[in-house]
Design a protein around this motif. Structure first.
Motif, PDB file in Angstrom:
ATOM      1  N   LEU A  60      44.249  66.467  23.521  1.00 47.50           N
ATOM      2  CA  LEU A  60      45.182  65.996  24.549  1.00 47.50           C
ATOM      3  C   LEU A  60      46.626  66.291  24.186  1.00 47.50           C
ATOM      4  CD1 LEU A  60      43.695  62.484  25.431  1.00 47.50           C
ATOM      5  CD2 LEU A  60      43.306  64.657  26.590  1.00 47.50           C
ATOM      6  N   LEU A  61      46.939  66.232  22.878  1.00 43.46           N
ATOM      7  CA  LEU A  61      48.309  66.439  22.415  1.00 43.46           C
ATOM      8  C   LEU A  61      48.636  67.915  22.174  1.00 43.46           C
ATOM      9  CD1 LEU A  61      48.460  63.463  19.909  1.00 43.46           C
ATOM     10  CD2 LEU A  61      49.658  63.612  22.100  1.00 43.46           C
ATOM     11  N   ALA A  74      49.263  70.289  31.200  1.00 43.27           N
ATOM     12  CA  ALA A  74      49.023  70.896  29.894  1.00 43.27           C
ATOM     13  C   ALA A  74      49.875  70.202  28.838  1.00 43.27           C
ATOM     14  CB  ALA A  74      49.364  72.385  29.944  1.00 43.27           C
ATOM     15  N   PRO A  75      49.384  70.116  27.598  1.00 45.27           N
ATOM     16  CA  PRO A  75      50.192  69.516  26.532  1.00 45.27           C
ATOM     17  C   PRO A  75      51.568  70.162  26.449  1.00 45.27           C
ATOM     18  CG  PRO A  75      47.958  69.933  25.771  1.00 45.27           C
ATOM     19  CD  PRO A  75      48.071  70.563  27.127  1.00 45.27           C
ATOM     20  N   PRO A  81      53.423  63.772  26.192  1.00 50.72           N
ATOM     21  CA  PRO A  81      53.279  62.327  26.003  1.00 50.72           C
ATOM     22  C   PRO A  81      54.044  61.838  24.786  1.00 50.72           C
ATOM     23  CG  PRO A  81      51.308  63.463  25.248  1.00 50.72           C
ATOM     24  CD  PRO A  81      52.183  64.504  25.880  1.00 50.72           C
ATOM     25  N   GLY A  82      54.374  60.539  24.781  1.00 51.58           N
ATOM     26  CA  GLY A  82      54.906  59.907  23.593  1.00 51.58           C
ATOM     27  C   GLY A  82      53.734  59.459  22.736  1.00 51.58           C
ATOM     28  N   MET A  83      53.824  59.659  21.434  1.00 51.87           N
ATOM     29  CA  MET A  83      52.689  59.401  20.544  1.00 51.87           C
ATOM     30  C   MET A  83      53.051  58.380  19.483  1.00 51.87           C
ATOM     31  SD  MET A  83      49.545  60.241  19.826  1.00 51.87           S
ATOM     32  CE  MET A  83      48.593  59.413  18.557  1.00 51.87           C
ATOM     33  N   VAL A  84      52.174  57.379  19.298  1.00 54.79           N
ATOM     34  CA  VAL A  84      52.303  56.411  18.213  1.00 54.79           C
ATOM     35  C   VAL A  84      51.032  56.485  17.384  1.00 54.79           C
ATOM     36  CG1 VAL A  84      52.630  53.993  17.569  1.00 54.79           C
ATOM     37  CG2 VAL A  84      53.757  54.893  19.612  1.00 54.79           C
ATOM     38  N   PHE A  85      51.166  56.890  16.125  1.00 57.76           N
ATOM     39  CA  PHE A  85      50.032  57.057  15.242  1.00 57.76           C
ATOM     40  C   PHE A  85      49.663  55.747  14.554  1.00 57.76           C
ATOM     41  CE2 PHE A  85      52.194  61.148  15.531  1.00 57.76           C
ATOM     42  CZ  PHE A  85      51.142  62.011  15.809  1.00 57.76           C
ATOM     43  N   GLN A  86      48.524  55.776  13.814  1.00 54.64           N
ATOM     44  CA  GLN A  86      48.105  54.593  13.077  1.00 54.64           C
ATOM     45  C   GLN A  86      49.162  54.180  12.065  1.00 54.64           C
ATOM     46  OE1 GLN A  86      44.169  54.802  11.387  1.00 54.64           O
ATOM     47  NE2 GLN A  86      43.338  55.875  13.151  1.00 54.64           N
ATOM     48  N   ALA A 146      58.623  57.014  20.190  1.00 53.36           N
ATOM     49  CA  ALA A 146      57.770  57.571  21.238  1.00 53.36           C
ATOM     50  C   ALA A 146      58.370  57.382  22.624  1.00 53.36           C
ATOM     51  CB  ALA A 146      56.384  56.922  21.181  1.00 53.36           C
ATOM     52  N   LEU A 147      59.106  56.288  22.832  1.00 55.42           N
ATOM     53  CA  LEU A 147      59.652  55.973  24.147  1.00 55.42           C
ATOM     54  C   LEU A 147      61.011  56.626  24.414  1.00 55.42           C
ATOM     55  CD1 LEU A 147      58.837  52.148  24.281  1.00 55.42           C
ATOM     56  CD2 LEU A 147      57.682  53.973  25.538  1.00 55.42           C
ATOM     57  N   ALA A 148      61.663  57.110  23.361  1.00 53.63           N
ATOM     58  CA  ALA A 148      63.047  57.589  23.503  1.00 53.63           C
ATOM     59  C   ALA A 148      63.165  58.763  24.461  1.00 53.63           C
ATOM     60  CB  ALA A 148      63.602  57.967  22.132  1.00 53.63           C
ATOM     61  N   ASN A 149      62.086  59.534  24.618  1.00 57.64           N
ATOM     62  CA  ASN A 149      62.134  60.701  25.501  1.00 57.64           C
ATOM     63  C   ASN A 149      61.624  60.408  26.904  1.00 57.64           C
ATOM     64  OD1 ASN A 149      63.227  62.653  23.688  1.00 57.64           O
ATOM     65  ND2 ASN A 149      61.246  62.734  22.643  1.00 57.64           N
ATOM     66  N   ASP A 150      61.460  59.116  27.229  1.00 61.96           N
ATOM     67  CA  ASP A 150      61.030  58.694  28.572  1.00 61.96           C
ATOM     68  C   ASP A 150      59.737  59.378  29.020  1.00 61.96           C
ATOM     69  OD1 ASP A 150      63.418  57.122  28.881  1.00 61.96           O
ATOM     70  OD2 ASP A 150      64.490  58.970  29.337  1.00 61.96           O
ATOM     71  N   PRO A 151      58.674  59.283  28.212  1.00 64.75           N
ATOM     72  CA  PRO A 151      57.421  59.938  28.605  1.00 64.75           C
ATOM     73  C   PRO A 151      56.758  59.217  29.768  1.00 64.75           C
ATOM     74  CG  PRO A 151      57.042  58.549  26.704  1.00 64.75           C
ATOM     75  CD  PRO A 151      58.516  58.513  26.963  1.00 64.75           C
ATOM     76  N   ARG A 152      55.987  59.952  30.550  1.00 63.94           N
ATOM     77  CA  ARG A 152      55.176  59.321  31.601  1.00 63.94           C
ATOM     78  C   ARG A 152      53.924  58.687  31.002  1.00 63.94           C
ATOM     79  NH1 ARG A 152      53.379  63.209  35.990  1.00 63.94           N
ATOM     80  NH2 ARG A 152      52.897  61.269  37.089  1.00 63.94           N
ATOM     81  N   LEU A 153      53.478  59.237  29.870  1.00 62.43           N
ATOM     82  CA  LEU A 153      52.261  58.768  29.225  1.00 62.43           C
ATOM     83  C   LEU A 153      52.542  58.445  27.768  1.00 62.43           C
ATOM     84  CD1 LEU A 153      49.139  58.343  29.226  1.00 62.43           C
ATOM     85  CD2 LEU A 153      48.932  60.759  28.589  1.00 62.43           C
TER      86      LEU A 153
END
Length: 248
Positions: A60-61, A74-75, A81-86, A146-153
């Motif tokens: 997905l990424l 497409a990725p 998307p904004g991504m938050v890892f473990q 992850a949110l700083a770029n205003d992602p939709r997902l």
């Protein structure tokens, strides 16, 4: 919940993903896995350990292009998307604010982040280094990044693991509030079924390897009304219907 008639923010169709390790038999990780994430929706992806959830996220990424199928958009489209890892994955020699801004495109690094830091309770920590923060606060920084770029997902990979109950509940509340406030969507991978039942609009239950979709389960009760008794009953019902996915 998703807006009626709105286009999905993500449609995934993974027909087949096979690993070809050296000197070993091919391993089929994913087969016929198709799902979408609607606008403003929180979707939780649940499956047994080793089922292929991480492989699915990598596809997905755009980190693993070697598969049969398609991802729409497409990725990388529209900023991705904004991504938050473990793990927070913060640079220890950079301040909280620097960690967040370094993940932004160079032309956007001057963006005003006062509202974001205030919303996440990070304003007093902007000039501190990650080593001075608890794990829960470091996870908030990762969420801010992850949110700083205003992602939709927003894509979350076990974002609350290793946190105590209070810190996990606080961070879950922040995620839900952010979704409601900004109207974004969330795809979250978790092994914690109780956690998923607390926050999701829909559960996607995966089989063991090769991962495929066993069921899409809507959770229609409003989140504020999901008390412990309802959550426990929902889990028992799911365990009875899908014993290979949900442990009793």
């Amino acid at each position: 919940m998703s807006a009626a008639g709105a286009e999905p923010v993500l449609t995934a169709t993974i027909v087949r993903k096979v690993y070809h390790p050296a000197s070993a038999e091919p391993v089929e990780a994913v087969r016929d896995l198709a799902f979408s994430v609607e606008q403003g929706e929180i979707v939780c992806l649940i499956g047994p350990s080793g089922a292929g959830k991480t492989t699915t996220l990598r596809i997905l990424l755009g980190l693993d292009p070697d598969y049969e199928g398609s991802i729409v958009p497409a990725p990388g489209a529209g900023g991705g998307p904004g991504m938050v890892f473990q793990e927070p994955r913060l640079l220890p020699w950079r301040t909280v604010e620097q960690n967040v801004r370094l993940a932004m495109p160079r032309e956007r690094r001057g963006k005003d982040l006062d509202g974001l830091f205030a919303h996440l309770g990070l304003s007093p920590w902007r000039g501190r280094y990650p080593g001075a923060l608890s794990l829960g606060m470091q996870r908030r920084v990762a969420l801010a990044r992850a949110l700083a770029n205003d992602p939709r997902l927003l894509v979350l990979d076990e974002p609350f693991v290793s946190l105590d109950d209070a810190a996990a509940a606080s961070l879950r509340g922040l995620v839900v509030d952010t979704v409601d406030r900004l109207g974004m969507s969330v795809l979250m991978v978790t092994h914690n079924v109780t956690e998923a039942i607390a926050v999701a609009d829909r559960l996607l239950l995966l089989s063991g390897r090769p991962a495929s979709l066993v069921a899409a389960v809507p959770l229609d009760r409003p989140r504020p009304n999901r008390d412990r008794a309802w959550a426990d009953a929902t889990r028992r019902d799911l365990a009875g219907r899908y014993p290979g996915v949900i442990a009793d």
